[in-house]
Design an enzyme around this catalytic site. Sequence first.
Site, PDB file in Angstrom:
ATOM      1  N   GLU A 155      26.773  36.852 -16.126  1.00 58.21           N
ATOM      2  CA  GLU A 155      26.700  36.817 -14.655  1.00 58.21           C
ATOM      3  C   GLU A 155      26.670  35.401 -14.086  1.00 58.21           C
ATOM      4  O   GLU A 155      25.987  35.150 -13.091  1.00 58.21           O
ATOM      5  CB  GLU A 155      25.463  37.583 -14.170  1.00 58.21           C
ATOM      6  CG  GLU A 155      25.501  39.067 -14.443  1.00 58.21           C
ATOM      7  CD  GLU A 155      24.421  39.835 -13.663  1.00 58.21           C
ATOM      8  OE1 GLU A 155      23.387  39.244 -13.355  1.00 58.21           O
ATOM      9  OE2 GLU A 155      24.653  41.013 -13.367  1.00 58.21           O
ATOM     10  N   GLU A 186      27.344  46.788 -16.921  1.00 61.08           N
ATOM     11  CA  GLU A 186      25.955  47.181 -16.617  1.00 61.08           C
ATOM     12  C   GLU A 186      25.925  48.167 -15.472  1.00 61.08           C
ATOM     13  O   GLU A 186      26.069  47.788 -14.316  1.00 61.08           O
ATOM     14  CB  GLU A 186      25.096  45.955 -16.239  1.00 61.08           C
ATOM     15  CG  GLU A 186      24.772  45.048 -17.393  1.00 61.08           C
ATOM     16  CD  GLU A 186      23.850  43.885 -17.003  1.00 61.08           C
ATOM     17  OE1 GLU A 186      23.081  44.017 -16.029  1.00 61.08           O
ATOM     18  OE2 GLU A 186      23.931  42.849 -17.677  1.00 61.08           O
TER      19      GLU A 186
END
Length: 833
Positions: A178, A247
């Site tokens: 991320e 995710e």
Amino acid sequence: MRAFEIVLVLLWFLPKMFCTNVDYDHRALVIDGKRRVLISGSIHYPRSTPQMWPDLIQKSKDGGLDVIETYVFWNLHEPVKGQYDFDGRKDLVKFVKAVAEAGLYVHLRIGPYVCAEWNYGGFPLWLHFIPGIKFRTDNEPFKAEMKRFTAKIVDLMKQEKLYASQGGPIILSQIENEYGNIDSHYGSAGKSYINWAAKMATSLDTGVPWVMCQQGDAPDPIINTCNGFYCDQFTPNSNTKPKMWTENWSGWFLSFGGAVPHRPVEDLAFAVARFFQRGGTFQNYYMYHGGTNFDRSTGGPFIATSYDYDAPIDEYGIIRQQKWGHLKDVHKAIKLCEEALIATDPKISSLGQNLEAAVYKTGSVCAAFLANVDTKNDKTVNFSGNSYHLPAWSVSILPDCKNVVLNTAKINSASAISNFVTEDISSLETSSSKWSWINEPVGISKDDILSKTGLLEQINTTADRSDYLWYSLSLDLADDPGSQTVLHIESLGHALHAFINGKLAGNQAGNSDKSKLNVDIPIALVSGKNKIDLLSLTVGLQNYGAFFDTVGAGITGPVILKGLKNGNNTLDLSSRKWTYQIGLKGEDLGLSSGSSGGWNSQSTYPKNQPLVWYKTNFDAPSGSNPVAIDFTGMGKGEAWVNGQSIGRYWPTYVASNAGCTDSCNYRGPYTSSKCRKNCGKPSQTLYHVPRSFLKPNGNTLVLFEENGGDPTQISFATKQLESVCSHVSDSHPPQIDLWNQDTESGGKVGPALLLSCPNHNQVISSIKFASYGTPLGTCGNFYRGRCSSNKALSIVKKACIGSRSCSVGVSTDTFGDPCRGVPKSLAVEATCA
Ligand code: GAL
């Protein structure tokens, strides 16, 4: 061919026969030439034990997963630079092999920055002390270390032949994590760093694709993937890359002081179906089993010890119904569409406001998804000449473009109740021992101390060797200080205790939103010598955000005495000469193992006093059910069973009264603060003690209690599956029963009730309730309605007892008709043993 030629040919072919080729195109990951729809779930190996892994993996497979995803935790494997540790819960190779043995694939997210609510985002503390280093940006010291560790893990996997390209289970790997969420803070160095990371990863030549999550500019050939509660609107940065979701948050993590997050399965199923409706082909649940943050592994600050995450498999390894079961049905429904999904792109069309159809059609295959994204209203739509009822916020799945096999808002799966059964600690205590204790001295007690002018930042001082740092000062006051003195302390957090002349004067803790402390403590000083001892502590180091490693902790000041001589006089102590002690004396003495001497054992225990080490011996609760300790009665500290840390406990940290809902409306976008439970109650009272930490008899439990508590109030609890239930209607099923798809009749038979025990070594041992007719209530509280066949109990018993699973037809053919003309159903509650 002569024999040696045959051998040569075999030698050439053999490795190729066992190797798996993994590639990708714009639709999907391509495994051995075939595009695949893959369902994946996260299980982090150190958050459970090697003894639990096979069962967790099997339950994942039973739930319809193809892939297990895990991060790799750098600070766990290299706590000291150059010294690697892959033992016990850290045995990554063993974990990957366990997944392979179950026949599943692995997605290895190396990071090595992982976030993950893990201490310092997974970075070892020594990394911070490398001269000139800046984390996660373009600089040689950081890049050298990141490359070294990544290569170390890749080499380890290669040595063990664990990549698919070598015949192993790893089909995918992740680099970074991320970074795209925060890269703007790093300017152009961020951009060159991510390009470097991509090249570095690809140069390691794993033979399988790499991904970067939440990284819109991930350079080719790295696949950029999506993380979030929903990813249906996501598109990868190139038409040559598949749409992947790394995710899908199945719930959310718990913080000390926070309420317990819960994500309704109807919404989770909706998000999954929407993703596959809109072209996705790889989806991972974060988490599928969350587990436990043992030791001081939680990130933070203030992440709780439980990492249950409201995941389909609970912290203790027990399947969470109906989440696990409904998702299993969703996976089956999606897999029924696989041929169509991989064959073509979806054609998306509107069926009206908030209504959307996606059709995957080519040649003879056709699959369709019909969505109603309205947050309130159910709708009926016309699709291909048929009409379909779509509840609000739901997706119907039609593997043949005609028949609905599943609607995400309609749960057909079995339910189950599991409960904690409590045992008083006194019944498990070995009579010879009871509780013994050692007081942790207030202030400086060790030899290796540090004296410095001014206030030191904590993490730079302790290097996280301990949660604790003492700040001590002797103060000589010539005049009478008066009775209105207040000690003003400002700290970066996370919590502190102030002792004046050896006595606790006050304490304060921050919370996950605000870890900084600003406290005024009324104190009583004397004229002459005074001792000020401030115990500052961390509760998990920051794991997220740009420059998270520089946030800092501890009493950085100012520290000021106010109200001296009962007036406006102040005395700033910030730049005095302070004495520092890293960690506790008991930590140095190794009290956590319980073995060292010096334990007091008089019958009067110190109760509700700060800074006490307690110890007792106990026998393991009988049976094989998972074990927890209920720490109600204690304050805050850490606990060890037979020398192994079960994590920080903090049952006195209560969630605020606001922000919870009794009934959670799954319709509409989910956020981590929607649907919380347990407001006004302690965030966590129960703490997992894995069975493998225990011996049948003579176990040692050690606690370090910081605030004060009464250890005799502690109890043990075992978690057991109380009942499995199912309730199925005999009216025309709204959807083809997915279970019946397995039967020879091709799934078009009448509805059936299926019961099954989640554990492979269990069978149905009793039927607590069975009623065919108009039964009412829910699992655990079923009761007969007006109409009930008197044969139901004996028929269900005959069909089910002694088997792991059973199926009973829900129709008058099985039970006769207890009430003509009335829609009927069958409800059953059973136990497994
Ligand atoms: C993501 C992150 C994960 C985890 C998750 C929240 O942003 O990639 O590692 O921290 O949030 O549980």
